[in-house]
Design an enzyme around this catalytic site. Structure first.
Site, mmCIF file in Angstrom:
data_model
loop_
_atom_site.group_PDB
_atom_site.id
_atom_site.type_symbol
_atom_site.label_atom_id
_atom_site.label_comp_id
_atom_site.label_asym_id
_atom_site.label_seq_id
_atom_site.Cartn_x
_atom_site.Cartn_y
_atom_site.Cartn_z
ATOM 1 N N CYS A 51 36.466 34.128 34.045
ATOM 2 C CA CYS A 51 36.291 35.548 34.334
ATOM 3 C C CYS A 51 37.475 35.988 35.194
ATOM 4 O O CYS A 51 38.577 35.489 35.008
ATOM 5 C CB CYS A 51 34.938 35.817 34.997
ATOM 6 N N HIS A 52 37.246 36.885 36.131
ATOM 7 C CA HIS A 52 38.350 37.383 36.956
ATOM 8 C C HIS A 52 38.730 36.381 38.049
ATOM 9 O O HIS A 52 39.873 35.943 38.119
ATOM 10 C CB HIS A 52 37.998 38.749 37.555
#
Length: 94
Positions: A51-52
């Protein structure tokens, strides 16, 4: 073999459009049907999720464990760590 491997991006479509790991498949963690879609993945695959910065993908790792997946891995630090290492992104503008 690449057919046995899945790179799973669990960010939002907007985040994905700003750049992703080459070959990654987008599956938005915030979609209401995320759990069902994830559960339907082929359990024989080796899955790398990111993800981020790692929060959502670590939740996905816990979900994968609860669902009985055997080979799911989390990219520690997410796309931020990937970029921090100078590794390339696909789909990112100049």
């Amino acid at each position: 073999d690449a057919k046995d491997f899945l790179v799973l991006d669990v960010r939002t479509p907007g985040e994905f459009r700003r750049g992703y790991i080459e070959g990654a498949v987008l599956m938005n963690y915030y979609d209401p049907d995320f759990r069902e879609r994830f559960a339907a993945l082929d359990r024989s695959l080796t899955i790398l999720t990111y993800c981020h910065v790692g929060s959502r993908s670590s939740d996905v790792l816990a979900l994968a464990d609860a669902l009985g997946f055997q080979r799911v891995f989390d990219l520690r630090g997410g796309i931020v760590a990937w970029k921090g290492e100078g590794l390339p992104l696909a789909g990112a503008g100049p």
